[in-house]
Design a protein around this motif. Sequence first.
Motif, PDB file in Angstrom:
ATOM      1  N   PRO A  76       0.826  -1.215   0.000  1.00  0.00           N
ATOM      2  CA  PRO A  76       0.000   0.000   0.000  1.00  0.00           C
ATOM      3  C   PRO A  76       0.858   1.263   0.000  1.00  0.00           C
ATOM      4  O   PRO A  76       0.551   2.221   0.708  1.00  0.00           O
ATOM      5  CB  PRO A  76      -0.763  -0.140   1.316  1.00  0.00           C
ATOM      6  CG  PRO A  76       0.275  -0.740   2.248  1.00  0.00           C
ATOM      7  CD  PRO A  76       1.110  -1.651   1.372  1.00  0.00           C
ATOM      8  N   ARG A  77       1.900   1.278  -0.782  1.00  0.00           N
ATOM      9  CA  ARG A  77       2.877   2.368  -0.687  1.00  0.00           C
ATOM     10  C   ARG A  77       3.009   3.271  -1.921  1.00  0.00           C
ATOM     11  O   ARG A  77       3.343   4.437  -1.780  1.00  0.00           O
ATOM     12  CB  ARG A  77       4.267   1.790  -0.400  1.00  0.00           C
ATOM     13  CG  ARG A  77       4.309   0.857   0.757  1.00  0.00           C
ATOM     14  CD  ARG A  77       4.850   1.530   1.984  1.00  0.00           C
ATOM     15  NE  ARG A  77       4.953   0.589   3.089  1.00  0.00           N
ATOM     16  CZ  ARG A  77       4.081   0.523   4.079  1.00  0.00           C
ATOM     17  NH1 ARG A  77       3.052   1.316   4.092  1.00  0.00           N
ATOM     18  NH2 ARG A  77       4.224  -0.343   5.059  1.00  0.00           N
ATOM     19  N   HIS A  93       2.554  10.686 -12.934  1.00  0.00           N
ATOM     20  CA  HIS A  93       2.005  11.069 -11.635  1.00  0.00           C
ATOM     21  C   HIS A  93       2.218   9.943 -10.639  1.00  0.00           C
ATOM     22  O   HIS A  93       1.892   8.798 -10.916  1.00  0.00           O
ATOM     23  CB  HIS A  93       0.508  11.346 -11.794  1.00  0.00           C
ATOM     24  CG  HIS A  93      -0.073  12.077 -10.639  1.00  0.00           C
ATOM     25  ND1 HIS A  93      -0.592  13.327 -10.756  1.00  0.00           N
ATOM     26  CD2 HIS A  93      -0.209  11.739  -9.346  1.00  0.00           C
ATOM     27  CE1 HIS A  93      -1.029  13.731  -9.577  1.00  0.00           C
ATOM     28  NE2 HIS A  93      -0.806  12.769  -8.701  1.00  0.00           N
ATOM     29  N   SER A  94       2.739  10.282  -9.460  1.00  0.00           N
ATOM     30  CA  SER A  94       2.960   9.256  -8.445  1.00  0.00           C
ATOM     31  C   SER A  94       2.363   9.668  -7.105  1.00  0.00           C
ATOM     32  O   SER A  94       2.368  10.844  -6.732  1.00  0.00           O
ATOM     33  CB  SER A  94       4.459   8.974  -8.268  1.00  0.00           C
ATOM     34  OG  SER A  94       5.134  10.117  -7.794  1.00  0.00           O
ATOM     35  N   PHE A  95       1.826   8.661  -6.437  1.00  0.00           N
ATOM     36  CA  PHE A  95       1.364   8.782  -5.062  1.00  0.00           C
ATOM     37  C   PHE A  95       2.282   7.884  -4.244  1.00  0.00           C
ATOM     38  O   PHE A  95       2.337   6.673  -4.493  1.00  0.00           O
ATOM     39  CB  PHE A  95      -0.065   8.265  -4.903  1.00  0.00           C
ATOM     40  CG  PHE A  95      -1.092   8.994  -5.725  1.00  0.00           C
ATOM     41  CD1 PHE A  95      -1.756  10.090  -5.204  1.00  0.00           C
ATOM     42  CD2 PHE A  95      -1.410   8.564  -7.002  1.00  0.00           C
ATOM     43  CE1 PHE A  95      -2.721  10.751  -5.945  1.00  0.00           C
ATOM     44  CE2 PHE A  95      -2.374   9.218  -7.751  1.00  0.00           C
ATOM     45  CZ  PHE A  95      -3.031  10.317  -7.221  1.00  0.00           C
ATOM     46  N   VAL A  96       2.989   8.449  -3.286  1.00  0.00           N
ATOM     47  CA  VAL A  96       3.854   7.661  -2.413  1.00  0.00           C
ATOM     48  C   VAL A  96       3.351   7.864  -0.986  1.00  0.00           C
ATOM     49  O   VAL A  96       3.247   9.004  -0.512  1.00  0.00           O
ATOM     50  CB  VAL A  96       5.330   8.085  -2.545  1.00  0.00           C
ATOM     51  CG1 VAL A  96       6.197   7.305  -1.571  1.00  0.00           C
ATOM     52  CG2 VAL A  96       5.814   7.884  -3.980  1.00  0.00           C
ATOM     53  N   LEU A  97       3.021   6.755  -0.327  1.00  0.00           N
ATOM     54  CA  LEU A  97       2.487   6.792   1.034  1.00  0.00           C
ATOM     55  C   LEU A  97       3.541   6.241   1.981  1.00  0.00           C
ATOM     56  O   LEU A  97       4.049   5.142   1.779  1.00  0.00           O
ATOM     57  CB  LEU A  97       1.221   5.943   1.129  1.00  0.00           C
ATOM     58  CG  LEU A  97       0.129   6.252   0.107  1.00  0.00           C
ATOM     59  CD1 LEU A  97      -1.036   5.287   0.267  1.00  0.00           C
ATOM     60  CD2 LEU A  97      -0.335   7.695   0.228  1.00  0.00           C
ATOM     61  N   THR A  98       3.838   7.013   3.031  1.00  0.00           N
ATOM     62  CA  THR A  98       4.849   6.609   4.004  1.00  0.00           C
ATOM     63  C   THR A  98       4.236   6.656   5.395  1.00  0.00           C
ATOM     64  O   THR A  98       3.809   7.729   5.854  1.00  0.00           O
ATOM     65  CB  THR A  98       6.071   7.545   3.936  1.00  0.00           C
ATOM     66  OG1 THR A  98       6.550   7.593   2.592  1.00  0.00           O
ATOM     67  CG2 THR A  98       7.175   7.058   4.858  1.00  0.00           C
ATOM     68  N   GLN A  99       4.183   5.483   6.042  1.00  0.00           N
ATOM     69  CA  GLN A  99       3.676   5.414   7.409  1.00  0.00           C
ATOM     70  C   GLN A  99       4.641   6.124   8.341  1.00  0.00           C
ATOM     71  O   GLN A  99       5.854   5.896   8.279  1.00  0.00           O
ATOM     72  CB  GLN A  99       3.523   3.958   7.845  1.00  0.00           C
ATOM     73  CG  GLN A  99       2.825   3.786   9.174  1.00  0.00           C
ATOM     74  CD  GLN A  99       1.341   4.088   9.092  1.00  0.00           C
ATOM     75  OE1 GLN A  99       0.638   3.496   8.289  1.00  0.00           O
ATOM     76  NE2 GLN A  99       0.863   5.017   9.905  1.00  0.00           N
ATOM     77  N   GLN A 100       4.124   6.981   9.199  1.00  0.00           N
ATOM     78  CA  GLN A 100       4.933   7.729  10.151  1.00  0.00           C
ATOM     79  C   GLN A 100       4.877   7.057  11.528  1.00  0.00           C
ATOM     80  O   GLN A 100       3.911   6.356  11.839  1.00  0.00           O
ATOM     81  CB  GLN A 100       4.442   9.170  10.234  1.00  0.00           C
ATOM     82  CG  GLN A 100       4.498   9.917   8.909  1.00  0.00           C
ATOM     83  CD  GLN A 100       5.899   9.994   8.348  1.00  0.00           C
ATOM     84  OE1 GLN A 100       6.803  10.528   8.966  1.00  0.00           O
ATOM     85  NE2 GLN A 100       6.099   9.438   7.153  1.00  0.00           N
ATOM     86  N   PRO A 101       5.898   7.260  12.365  1.00  0.00           N
ATOM     87  CA  PRO A 101       5.928   6.631  13.691  1.00  0.00           C
ATOM     88  C   PRO A 101       4.704   6.961  14.561  1.00  0.00           C
ATOM     89  O   PRO A 101       4.302   6.158  15.392  1.00  0.00           O
ATOM     90  CB  PRO A 101       7.207   7.179  14.326  1.00  0.00           C
ATOM     91  CG  PRO A 101       8.072   7.563  13.174  1.00  0.00           C
ATOM     92  CD  PRO A 101       7.131   8.012  12.093  1.00  0.00           C
ATOM     93  N   ASP A 102       4.082   8.125  14.325  1.00  0.00           N
ATOM     94  CA  ASP A 102       2.919   8.517  15.133  1.00  0.00           C
ATOM     95  C   ASP A 102       1.610   7.945  14.597  1.00  0.00           C
ATOM     96  O   ASP A 102       0.528   8.282  15.081  1.00  0.00           O
ATOM     97  CB  ASP A 102       2.830  10.038  15.251  1.00  0.00           C
ATOM     98  CG  ASP A 102       2.599  10.734  13.909  1.00  0.00           C
ATOM     99  OD1 ASP A 102       2.501  10.059  12.859  1.00  0.00           O
ATOM    100  OD2 ASP A 102       2.517  11.983  13.913  1.00  0.00           O
TER     101      ASP A 102
END
Length: 148
Positions: A76-77, A93-102
Amino acid sequence: MRETPVVTAVTRISAPVEAVWRVVVALDQYAQWHPVLALDAKAEEVAIGAEVPGRVSGGDATAQEVTMRITEVEPPRRLVWEGGSLDAILGRHSFVLTQQPDGTTELTDSEEFFGANAAELVPALDQLKETYGRYGAALRARVAALSG
């Protein structure tokens, strides 16, 4: 050698990456939240090489027909599509999703422009960045509405 015009906007979304991904790949629902883009493909059709027809509207009564071709999918990134033509302007076009520690997700929404007329976009890059920021805010609102 000319520099490739690029627009990038980063948006923080108060939801896990999987929740944001579900909205990003629900292509047939973009018209419900995206300010200018309506697409005609379902999430299960998100695959490398898939052609995604749709419409872009600048807010006026006319809409321009578009077709995007998905070039990268890393659930899912990361989702990347291309549209346009090298004879004029091709956008990647790019969508980049990065999970954050919070527990939040950082969305990096970016588009690179290629083609014979891509350099014409350089004077408008700052305005385009603001526009892409509005797209990120609309995505954040959609995720919040579905989560709440």
